[in-house]
Design an enzyme around this catalytic site. Structure first.
Site, mmCIF file in Angstrom:
data_model
loop_
_atom_site.group_PDB
_atom_site.id
_atom_site.type_symbol
_atom_site.label_atom_id
_atom_site.label_comp_id
_atom_site.label_asym_id
_atom_site.label_seq_id
_atom_site.Cartn_x
_atom_site.Cartn_y
_atom_site.Cartn_z
ATOM 1 N N GLY A 123 0.841 -1.193 0.000
ATOM 2 C CA GLY A 123 0.000 0.000 0.000
ATOM 3 C C GLY A 123 0.876 1.242 0.000
ATOM 4 O O GLY A 123 0.948 1.990 -0.967
ATOM 5 N N CYS A 171 -7.947 22.752 18.011
ATOM 6 C CA CYS A 171 -7.760 23.153 19.403
ATOM 7 C C CYS A 171 -7.180 22.051 20.263
ATOM 8 O O CYS A 171 -7.815 21.626 21.245
ATOM 9 C CB CYS A 171 -9.091 23.600 19.969
ATOM 10 S SG CYS A 171 -9.779 24.873 18.941
ATOM 11 N N GLU A 172 -6.052 21.521 19.902
ATOM 12 C CA GLU A 172 -5.304 20.664 20.809
ATOM 13 C C GLU A 172 -3.839 20.673 20.414
ATOM 14 O O GLU A 172 -3.517 20.841 19.239
ATOM 15 C CB GLU A 172 -5.870 19.241 20.899
ATOM 16 C CG GLU A 172 -6.207 18.550 19.614
ATOM 17 C CD GLU A 172 -6.836 17.182 19.913
ATOM 18 O OE1 GLU A 172 -6.125 16.325 20.444
ATOM 19 O OE2 GLU A 172 -8.033 16.998 19.611
HETATM 20 N N1 LLP Z 1 -1.950 -6.068 4.045
HETATM 21 C C1 LLP Z 1 -2.479 -6.044 5.279
HETATM 22 C C2 LLP Z 1 -3.181 -7.210 5.787
HETATM 23 C C3 LLP Z 1 -2.342 -4.880 6.078
HETATM 24 O O1 LLP Z 1 -2.858 -4.851 7.295
HETATM 25 C C4 LLP Z 1 -1.649 -3.750 5.556
HETATM 26 C C5 LLP Z 1 -1.508 -2.522 6.348
HETATM 27 C C6 LLP Z 1 -1.135 -3.835 4.254
HETATM 28 C C7 LLP Z 1 -1.290 -5.008 3.536
HETATM 29 C C8 LLP Z 1 -0.402 -2.699 3.611
HETATM 30 O O2 LLP Z 1 0.767 -2.341 4.283
HETATM 31 P P1 LLP Z 1 1.730 -1.246 3.634
HETATM 32 O O3 LLP Z 1 2.346 -1.856 2.393
HETATM 33 O O4 LLP Z 1 0.929 -0.060 3.307
HETATM 34 O O5 LLP Z 1 2.728 -0.990 4.690
HETATM 35 N N2 LLP Z 1 -2.001 3.989 9.171
HETATM 36 C C9 LLP Z 1 -0.632 3.518 9.322
HETATM 37 C C10 LLP Z 1 -0.372 2.254 8.524
HETATM 38 C C11 LLP Z 1 -1.306 1.117 8.837
HETATM 39 C C12 LLP Z 1 -1.051 -0.132 8.046
HETATM 40 C C13 LLP Z 1 -2.089 -1.174 8.303
HETATM 41 N N3 LLP Z 1 -1.999 -2.360 7.515
HETATM 42 C C14 LLP Z 1 0.328 4.630 8.949
HETATM 43 O O6 LLP Z 1 -0.121 5.721 8.611
HETATM 44 O O7 LLP Z 1 1.544 4.453 9.031
#
Ligand code: LLP
Length: 422
Positions: free
Chosen positions: A277, A346-347
């Protein structure tokens, strides 16, 4: 690599000046580069070349339908984690047979939706989920293709909030219990085992945890085959990290990640799925904000922007670092000064950077947050009744608003007041 560079002193997305987009849509806004998205997809294609594989873009990173369509046109599959994401992927034109359904708490309704619309596989995360899926599929007269997500108990060496592969995390079935779970699955009529799934965390900056996890998956694959299971697909999750801070050492390249996959799993002859992702979308997006005020405090100054923590939550939530640059290129040799860069919410948590060295900026100037294409817009909220900000997609010298800023009226009208209060 990305396609956000200064051209004649003006920050551009591909061949479009950021200032021109700002004039057209107002600040703050997100802008994505088609060329960068495409390049990152291709980098993974090259990394896995020669192996039977499918790149299932983890759309949780950026699920704008224009981004999904671009990915789908390139041939990508999708990794979805909710009925909402499934519906969005279908609406963007992704065929069901290219959609993988992940997530630790799939509901019966979500299972029904995906089974009816078509799905490549469910990545099952617990025995109760296995039984629930079996029941739903049988009730529909179908058989659901599944992998079981195993938890390999590997330390991904990343931020605690996004590590998922340790035994204390809520994800997957402990690898030690996997054979029992597969035996249980094989006895059910409503599900059909097609492979194994693993995902150990996000923003990984080393390959060793992958190597450890994939080695365990390879061993498990042989054991399960010996038990009589038809394991032909391995879903390896996502998680490869990206450089947020220029001074840090670079995270491993997809090509080296591909080499680990080949080395640890290549001999099994399985189809490989990966779910990146962040690496696809992260460096393909900027958050552009305007400076509202420059405020002098006691011993420190504040750059107050029109973007806030509700637009980009990562600094407040994970103390994440995002590079912040002026949209007008600073003159060579201009003196920088430390300043706190904050939003209007506001934080105190609404702080993007503390004592960041910045060139002189004044009210009305524009700044851009780099590496904001993943987990930016998707994690935004309307906190403080701040409308969700527009998203813009650039391709070459063209740009289009791919999500418009809602009017305040739209937001206000979403609530209703019960009769007894009228
Ligand atoms: N597959 C599964 C089952 C996952 O849970 C995730 C991410 C991905 C693939 C993709 O991972 P990536 O390639 O994007 O690292 N909000 C957080 C990141 C949360 C990731 C959750 N799972 C941030 O902003 O760093």
């Amino acid at each position: 690599m990305d396609h956000f560079q200064y051209q004649s002193g003006a920050l551009c997305a591909e061949r479009v000046a950021i200032a021109d987009i700002a004039r057209a849509v107002g600040t703050p806004f997100y802008v994505y580069s088609s060329a960068t998205l495409t390049r990152h997809y291709q980098v993974f294609q090259e990394a896995l070349a020669g192996m039977d594989h499918l790149i299932c873009y983890a759309m949780k990173a950026n699920s704008n339908q224009a981004v999904l369509r671009l990915m789908a046109n390139l041939g990508a599959g999708m990794d979805v984690v909710s009925g909402g994401e499934y519906a969005r992927a279908i609406a963007a034109g992704v065929p069901g047979e290219r959609i993988v359904f992940s997530g630790v708490g799939k509901t019966a309704d979500e299972m029904r939706m995906a089974l009816a619309g078509g799905v490549r596989q469910f990545n099952v995360e617990s025995e109760p989920e296995l039984l629930a899926l079996d029941a739903v599929a049988r009730e529909m007269g179908l058989c659901a293709p599944i992998t079981i997500r195993v938890n390999p108990d590997v330390d991904a060496k990343t931020h605690a909030k996004i590590a998922t592969g340790k035994s204390e995390n809520k994800f997957g079935i402990p690898i030690a219990r996997a054979r029992e779970a597969y035996a249980q699955a094989a006895a059910l009529e409503g599900v059909k085992v097609v492979g194994i799934d693993v995902h150990i965390g996000s923003q990984l900056t080393e390959l060793a945890p992958y190597e450890a996890a994939f080695t365990k998956v390879a061993e498990l694959c042989e054991l399960l085959r010996a038990d009589g299971h038809d394991i032909r697909r391995l879903d390896l999750g996502g998680g490869l990290g990206i450089p947020y801070e220029r001074s840090n050492s670079l995270p491993p390249l997809p090509l080296d990640y591909g080499a680990v996959v080949r080395r640890t799993l290549g001999h099994l002859g399985c189809e490989i799925e990966i779910e990146p992702g962040r690496l696809i979308a992260g460096n393909a997006g900027l958050l552009v904000a305007g400076v509202t005020y420059v405020k002098q405090g006691e011993g420190r100054n504040f750059l107050i922007l029109d973007a806030a923590m509700n637009d980009l939550l990562r600094p407040a939530m994970y103390d994440a670092y995002h590079e912040i640059i002026p949209v007008v290129e600073p003159e060579a040799g201009v003196e920088t000064r430390p300043i706190d860069i904050v939003g209007p919410v506001c934080e105190t948590g609404d702080t993007f950077a503390r004592q960041r060295a910045m060139p002189p900026l004044a009210a009305g100037d524009l700044v851009a947050f780099r590496t904001a294409g993943a987990y930016g817009a998707v994690m935004a909220s309307e906190y403080n009744t701040r409308p969700m900000i527009p998203e813009v997609l650039v391709q070459g010298d063209q740009f289009a608003v791919v999500r418009a800023r809602p009017s305040l009226e739209e937001i206000i009208n979403r609530d209703s007041i019960p009769l007894w209060l009228a």
